[in-house]
Design a protein around this motif. Sequence first.
Motif, mmCIF file in Angstrom:
data_model
loop_
_atom_site.group_PDB
_atom_site.id
_atom_site.type_symbol
_atom_site.label_atom_id
_atom_site.label_comp_id
_atom_site.label_asym_id
_atom_site.label_seq_id
_atom_site.Cartn_x
_atom_site.Cartn_y
_atom_site.Cartn_z
ATOM 1 N N GLY A 126 10.396 10.881 17.791
ATOM 2 C CA GLY A 126 10.496 11.518 19.102
ATOM 3 C C GLY A 126 10.066 12.966 19.018
ATOM 4 N N ASP A 127 10.782 13.835 19.708
ATOM 5 C CA ASP A 127 10.395 15.245 19.760
ATOM 6 C C ASP A 127 11.597 16.141 19.473
ATOM 7 O OD1 ASP A 127 8.684 17.425 20.182
ATOM 8 O OD2 ASP A 127 9.311 17.609 22.276
ATOM 9 N N CYS A 128 12.485 15.683 18.597
ATOM 10 C CA CYS A 128 13.729 16.422 18.375
ATOM 11 C C CYS A 128 13.911 16.839 16.920
ATOM 12 C CB CYS A 128 14.925 15.578 18.815
ATOM 13 S SG CYS A 128 15.026 15.329 20.595
ATOM 14 N N MET A 129 14.864 17.707 16.715
ATOM 15 C CA MET A 129 15.240 18.196 15.394
ATOM 16 C C MET A 129 16.732 18.491 15.419
ATOM 17 S SD MET A 129 14.170 22.186 15.467
ATOM 18 C CE MET A 129 15.320 22.446 14.135
ATOM 19 N N ALA A 130 17.314 18.630 14.238
ATOM 20 C CA ALA A 130 18.730 18.968 14.131
ATOM 21 C C ALA A 130 18.904 20.178 13.226
ATOM 22 C CB ALA A 130 19.527 17.781 13.593
ATOM 23 N N GLY A 181 0.821 -1.204 0.000
ATOM 24 C CA GLY A 181 0.000 0.000 0.000
ATOM 25 C C GLY A 181 0.853 1.252 0.000
ATOM 26 N N ASN A 182 0.209 2.380 0.227
ATOM 27 C CA ASN A 182 0.902 3.666 0.210
ATOM 28 C C ASN A 182 1.004 4.282 1.598
ATOM 29 O OD1 ASN A 182 1.184 3.641 -2.625
ATOM 30 N ND2 ASN A 182 -0.950 4.328 -2.845
ATOM 31 N N GLY A 183 0.742 3.475 2.615
ATOM 32 C CA GLY A 183 0.758 4.008 3.965
ATOM 33 C C GLY A 183 2.163 4.298 4.468
ATOM 34 N N SER A 184 2.243 5.084 5.520
ATOM 35 C CA SER A 184 3.529 5.418 6.110
ATOM 36 C C SER A 184 3.310 5.975 7.508
ATOM 37 C CB SER A 184 4.282 6.437 5.246
ATOM 38 O OG SER A 184 3.556 7.656 5.171
ATOM 39 N N ASN A 185 4.360 5.895 8.319
ATOM 40 C CA ASN A 185 4.398 6.575 9.603
ATOM 41 C C ASN A 185 5.317 7.780 9.466
ATOM 42 O OD1 ASN A 185 2.747 4.756 10.923
ATOM 43 N ND2 ASN A 185 4.444 3.463 11.609
ATOM 44 N N ASN A 186 4.897 8.901 9.995
ATOM 45 C CA ASN A 186 5.772 10.071 9.925
ATOM 46 C C ASN A 186 5.598 10.926 11.168
ATOM 47 O OD1 ASN A 186 3.763 12.404 9.254
ATOM 48 N ND2 ASN A 186 3.227 10.748 7.831
ATOM 49 N N GLY A 187 6.604 11.702 11.458
ATOM 50 C CA GLY A 187 6.571 12.571 12.626
ATOM 51 C C GLY A 187 7.934 13.161 12.904
ATOM 52 N N THR A 188 8.046 13.844 14.024
ATOM 53 C CA THR A 188 9.333 14.409 14.404
ATOM 54 C C THR A 188 10.273 13.293 14.852
ATOM 55 O OG1 THR A 188 8.364 14.885 16.574
ATOM 56 C CG2 THR A 188 8.429 16.677 14.996
ATOM 57 N N ILE A 189 11.544 13.614 14.984
ATOM 58 C CA ILE A 189 12.583 12.599 15.072
ATOM 59 C C ILE A 189 13.067 12.437 16.516
ATOM 60 C CG2 ILE A 189 14.786 11.887 14.060
ATOM 61 C CD1 ILE A 189 14.258 13.810 11.789
ATOM 62 N N SER A 190 13.548 11.258 16.831
ATOM 63 C CA SER A 190 14.044 10.976 18.178
ATOM 64 C C SER A 190 15.475 11.483 18.346
ATOM 65 C CB SER A 190 13.996 9.472 18.462
ATOM 66 O OG SER A 190 14.957 8.791 17.671
ATOM 67 N N THR A 236 13.768 14.773 30.752
ATOM 68 C CA THR A 236 13.372 13.476 31.317
ATOM 69 C C THR A 236 13.172 12.410 30.243
ATOM 70 O OG1 THR A 236 11.051 14.162 31.266
ATOM 71 C CG2 THR A 236 12.280 14.542 33.312
ATOM 72 N N GLN A 237 13.242 12.786 28.954
ATOM 73 C CA GLN A 237 13.038 11.793 27.909
ATOM 74 C C GLN A 237 14.227 10.833 27.849
ATOM 75 O OE1 GLN A 237 13.745 12.995 23.669
ATOM 76 N NE2 GLN A 237 13.675 15.071 24.520
ATOM 77 N N ASP A 238 13.957 9.629 27.392
ATOM 78 C CA ASP A 238 14.977 8.588 27.327
ATOM 79 C C ASP A 238 15.840 8.808 26.083
ATOM 80 O OD1 ASP A 238 16.545 6.369 27.446
ATOM 81 O OD2 ASP A 238 14.917 4.908 27.232
ATOM 82 N N ALA A 239 17.066 9.286 26.303
ATOM 83 C CA ALA A 239 17.957 9.580 25.183
ATOM 84 C C ALA A 239 18.424 8.321 24.464
ATOM 85 C CB ALA A 239 19.156 10.380 25.680
ATOM 86 N N LYS A 240 18.306 7.164 25.104
ATOM 87 C CA LYS A 240 18.777 5.912 24.508
ATOM 88 C C LYS A 240 17.666 5.118 23.827
ATOM 89 C CE LYS A 240 22.597 5.443 27.790
ATOM 90 N NZ LYS A 240 23.260 4.576 28.791
ATOM 91 N N ASP A 241 16.462 5.650 23.799
ATOM 92 C CA ASP A 241 15.346 4.962 23.145
ATOM 93 C C ASP A 241 15.685 4.771 21.666
ATOM 94 O OD1 ASP A 241 13.011 4.068 22.032
ATOM 95 O OD2 ASP A 241 11.741 5.626 22.894
ATOM 96 N N PRO A 242 15.733 3.521 21.171
ATOM 97 C CA PRO A 242 16.162 3.271 19.794
ATOM 98 C C PRO A 242 15.122 3.637 18.735
ATOM 99 C CG PRO A 242 15.507 1.218 20.821
ATOM 100 C CD PRO A 242 15.434 2.261 21.890
ATOM 101 N N GLY A 243 13.943 4.028 19.150
ATOM 102 C CA GLY A 243 12.905 4.374 18.181
ATOM 103 C C GLY A 243 13.308 5.551 17.314
ATOM 104 N N TYR A 244 12.701 5.644 16.126
ATOM 105 C CA TYR A 244 13.044 6.696 15.176
ATOM 106 C C TYR A 244 12.257 7.986 15.405
ATOM 107 C CZ TYR A 244 15.630 3.235 12.402
ATOM 108 O OH TYR A 244 16.520 2.292 11.978
#
Length: 416
Positions: free
Chosen positions: A218-222, A70-79, A208-216
């Motif tokens: 999160g609530d960050c940007m570069a 299909g054409n589905g996807s997950n998207n959001g801000t980055i960890s 307080t967020q888990d900096a080692k969480d391997p998920g893609y």
Amino acid sequence: MLLSYLKIAWKVLLRRKFFTFISLFGISFTLMILLVVYAFYDHTVGPHTPEKKVDRLLFVNRATVSYKEGNGSNNGTISYSFLERYVRPLRTPEKISISTYFSSTAAYVGNQKLDVDLKYTDGQFWQVLDFDFVEGRPYTLSEVQSGAHVAVLNERTCRAYFGATSGVLGKTIETDRVRYQVIGVVKDVPGMRFNSYADMWVPISTSTQDAKDPGYFGDCMAIIQARTPADLPAVQAEFSRVVDQVPVPDPKKHAKVHVYAGTLLSSTVRWFNNNSKPDDGVAALMGKVALVTLLFMLLPALNLINVNVSRILERSSEIGVRKAFGATSGTLIRQFLVENVFLTLLGGVLGLVLASVVLHIIDSSGFIPYTTLTLNPRIFAGGLLLSLLFGVLSGVYPAYKMSKLQAVQALKGGRN
């Protein structure tokens, strides 16, 4: 010769004041709307504090993981962990900063609640961006590494919490039951600069967020700073090669990870379009903006063309006499164009004044936090350019039409 044309243009404008008023109103109102829109654009993606080096900056703010079926996807801000693994190690950039987006926290002044937008950043954040410090300093790399509870506040928060914007260094502010020592105060950052905006900035190591969480996600940007504007393509190319090697979270379900490093304009367009395609959509957006601008200018331009034709018809005898004494079509076209451009420049000046008033009203309304919409040199130059374009667009046809009249026909009143 030009001075003579301008004198004639002024006399013509004073001859039919009603037509002049209609023309000036149409020009100034149209330009006012366009300038207000351009001011919003400029103050969102232009080189303003703190993104003064916008021509050297790239922003990484969203990730997309597409599905195989299909054409589905997950998207959001980055960890944070994704950016640390795949962005921080880049070799081409000069500096790289990782921060969170601002989040609302609560501080209390007595029994009164004060909403404070809090942003967690690393030490490089203050190096890639250029804040205007009222007093004090930013926190350092070592303070971030040690998890020091220090903070930089904007003027509004200082005024609301301490009752002053100076003399607050060393004092303590508490948000969500966490105390921070104030080490710096900066001027308010407009809410439109969402990559850097906040009321309060603190070290990301105190989050307080888990900096080692391997998920893609999160609530960050570069924010990536290149050494020179010419290095941006090389930085983007290196980043693309790294992203191409990023493994998908679940090989059975996911097809590819999409992350892009874009300019401030490109990243802003991607953000609002929720765009995960290689095409950032800037070209399409600029095309639509150009089309809308042209259509928006077309109606008053047609109206001005009709007014100009009526005005020139009244001067048919003058045209006939000048042709009889040897005036060429090119000479007449130049004269009429100068007169029309003079009129549109007057309308442009009036449009600039009206736009300045509207922008001041928007600033005073508080519609966008800490907004300072002004007519800076780029917007002023844009207004003059639009005025010239408007003058040429609405003046070419009438000037050409009347310059082609035969001398005898013009002396008879310009009618067949």
